[in-house]
Design an enzyme around this catalytic site. Structure first.
Site, PDB file in Angstrom:
ATOM      1  N   GLY A 156       0.861  -1.194   0.000  1.00 42.61           N
ATOM      2  CA  GLY A 156       0.000   0.000   0.000  1.00 42.61           C
ATOM      3  C   GLY A 156       0.890   1.234   0.000  1.00 42.61           C
ATOM      4  N   ARG A 157       0.334   2.319   0.539  1.00 45.56           N
ATOM      5  CA  ARG A 157       1.084   3.589   0.538  1.00 45.56           C
ATOM      6  C   ARG A 157       2.460   3.449   1.190  1.00 45.56           C
ATOM      7  NH1 ARG A 157      -4.126   6.573   1.286  1.00 45.56           N
ATOM      8  NH2 ARG A 157      -4.246   5.348   3.181  1.00 45.56           N
ATOM      9  N   ILE A 158       2.503   2.852   2.400  1.00 48.54           N
ATOM     10  CA  ILE A 158       3.779   2.795   3.125  1.00 48.54           C
ATOM     11  C   ILE A 158       4.720   1.779   2.465  1.00 48.54           C
ATOM     12  CG2 ILE A 158       4.882   2.349   5.364  1.00 48.54           C
ATOM     13  CD1 ILE A 158       2.253   3.323   6.696  1.00 48.54           C
ATOM     14  N   THR A 236       6.954  -2.576  11.175  1.00 53.12           N
ATOM     15  CA  THR A 236       6.505  -1.243  11.611  1.00 53.12           C
ATOM     16  C   THR A 236       4.981  -1.154  11.455  1.00 53.12           C
ATOM     17  OG1 THR A 236       6.912  -0.394   9.388  1.00 53.12           O
ATOM     18  CG2 THR A 236       8.638   0.000  11.012  1.00 53.12           C
ATOM     19  N   ARG A 238       1.844  -3.739  12.733  1.00 54.95           N
ATOM     20  CA  ARG A 238       1.162  -4.023  13.992  1.00 54.95           C
ATOM     21  C   ARG A 238       1.783  -5.278  14.599  1.00 54.95           C
ATOM     22  NH1 ARG A 238      -0.348   0.478  13.918  1.00 54.95           N
ATOM     23  NH2 ARG A 238      -2.480   1.275  14.039  1.00 54.95           N
ATOM     24  N   GLU A 267       1.703  -4.024  23.539  1.00 57.09           N
ATOM     25  CA  GLU A 267       2.438  -2.766  23.667  1.00 57.09           C
ATOM     26  C   GLU A 267       1.983  -2.084  24.942  1.00 57.09           C
ATOM     27  OE1 GLU A 267       2.139  -0.361  20.167  1.00 57.09           O
ATOM     28  OE2 GLU A 267       3.027  -1.913  18.929  1.00 57.09           O
ATOM     29  N   HIS A 286       7.105   1.956  19.019  1.00 54.92           N
ATOM     30  CA  HIS A 286       6.020   2.373  18.102  1.00 54.92           C
ATOM     31  C   HIS A 286       6.153   3.863  17.747  1.00 54.92           C
ATOM     32  CE1 HIS A 286       1.701   1.191  16.756  1.00 54.92           C
ATOM     33  NE2 HIS A 286       2.254   2.057  15.909  1.00 54.92           N
TER      34      HIS A 286
HETATM   35  C1  DGY Z   1      -0.909   4.440  12.817  1.00 54.42           C
HETATM   36  O1  DGY Z   1      -1.158   5.592  12.437  1.00 54.42           O
HETATM   37  O2  DGY Z   1      -1.666   3.497  12.610  1.00 54.42           O
HETATM   38  C2  DGY Z   1       0.395   4.238  13.546  1.00 54.42           C
HETATM   39  O3  DGY Z   1       0.562   2.969  14.001  1.00 54.42           O
HETATM   40  C3  DGY Z   1       0.550   5.254  14.667  1.00 54.42           C
HETATM   41  O4  DGY Z   1       0.910   6.416  14.035  1.00 54.42           O
END
Ligand code: DGY
Length: 324
Positions: A156-158, A236, A238, A267, A286
């Site tokens: 996706g975007r990230i 990065t 979940r 967490e 996080h």
């Molecule tokens: C999100 O935005 O989902 C991140 O995990 C926290 O910024």
């Protein structure tokens, strides 16, 4: 009279100012999130709720709030802590903050990749402990990026932003994402493959999927065994996407080489968790979206969603809702 809202923590001033200008805001003052009884108490009778990923927003919270609740605005892109089905059933829109945290999160994923590959934290500790006695030909050797293969799970975007960074480091890029077309993958020099092929072929595997029932435990005892013994896992996204007990086993028995995690399950990770004593596990708290600009934008978007919702307008940044 201004609409009443509960804000579950102080958010950056840019957003808070906007909220206070349009709403009668009850802002939770502590650094830690409200405990469950306090959350249930403070949502009673509010028109809007601005929450963070640390709050579980479920039927109990919606019941405690009451039928006048018009909007749930989360200052995050991921909304796995919110029962969307329950909100949809009551016609309550949910807002989030997509887009603005893409680059910051991709930066952190890449920082973790580089840190784990070149053993930066281990090396810094080595110096701090006074162990640096000479330049040694075999001391603290790490992994090369150039020519290695990066596997991106979730394009996706990230995921795409990570792929763009990877191109600059001469990484070959594989991706697994059932929702992505080969053309979209090719636009960031990635080739779509099955999950199994990605795990078998990658030197670095980075996770960028939302947490859903499909992705929970996606990286587990079986899938870890497909990875190279030298592979580095970066998460990065979940924590629960990775079966953490299986990861500890994989890191201690040499099934994979190292892991770098921005997210854990739970967490915060308990200070006595076995992962924290492993030299090949790097864990940060996080902080994917934790840059000044990004958090300001997230706070602004969350405020905009909240205000639109309490005023009965469509949210500018809505979460796509399941059918009610
Ligand atoms: C999100 O935005 O989902 C991140 O995990 C926290 O910024």
């Amino acid at each position: 009279m201004k609409p009443k809202v509960f804000v579950t923590r102080a958010i950056p001033e840019a957003g808070l100012k906007l909220v206070k200008a349009h709403c009668e805001a009850d802002i939770w003052p502590d650094e830690l999130p409200p405990a469950r009884p306090a959350l249930l108490e403070r949502v009673r009778g509010v028109d809007g709720l601005l929450c963070l990923i640390t709050e579980r927003i479920d039927v109990e919270v919606l019941d405690a709030a009451g039928p006048q609740l018009k909007v749930i605005s989360q200052m995050a892109v991921g909304v796995d802590n919110i029962d969307l089905q329950a909100a949809a059933a009551r016609g309550i829109p949910v807002g989030h903050t997509p887009g603005v945290l893409t680059e910051a999160t991709a930066d952190l994923a890449f920082a973790l990749l580089l840190a784990a590959a070149r053993r930066i934290v281990e090396a810094a500790d080595y110096v701090r402990r006074g162990q640096w006695r000479t330049w040694g030909a075999t001391i603290l050797l790490g992994a090369d990026l150039s020519g290695a293969t990066l596997g991106i799970i979730g394009l996706g975007r990230i995921g795409k932003a990570v792929a763009r960074r990877a191109a600059g480091f001469d990484l070959r890029i594989l991706a697994h994402d059932p929702g992505c077309t080969p053309e979209a993958a090719a636009s960031v020099n990635a080739r779509l493959v099955s999950l199994e092929d990605l795990l078998r072929e990658s030197d670095f595997v980075t996770l960028h999927t939302p947490l859903t029932e499909r992705t929970r435990g996606l990286i587990n005892r079986d899938t870890l065994r497909l990875m190279k013994p030298t592979a580095i896992l970066i998460n990065t996204a979940r924590g629960p996407i990775v079966d953490q007990a299986a990861l500890v086993e994989a890191l201690t028995t040499g099934i994979i080489g190292a892991a770098a995690l921005d997210v854990t399950d739970p967490e915060p990770i308990p200070p006595d968790h076995p992962l924290l004593s492993l030299p090949n596990a790097l864990i940060v708290p996080h902080i994917g979206s934790a840059s000044v600009w990004t958090r300001d934008q997230m706070a602004l978007m969350a405020a905009e969603n909240l205000i639109a919702g309490v005023q009965g307008r469509p949210l500018p940044h809505p979460v796509p809702m399941p059918p009610s």
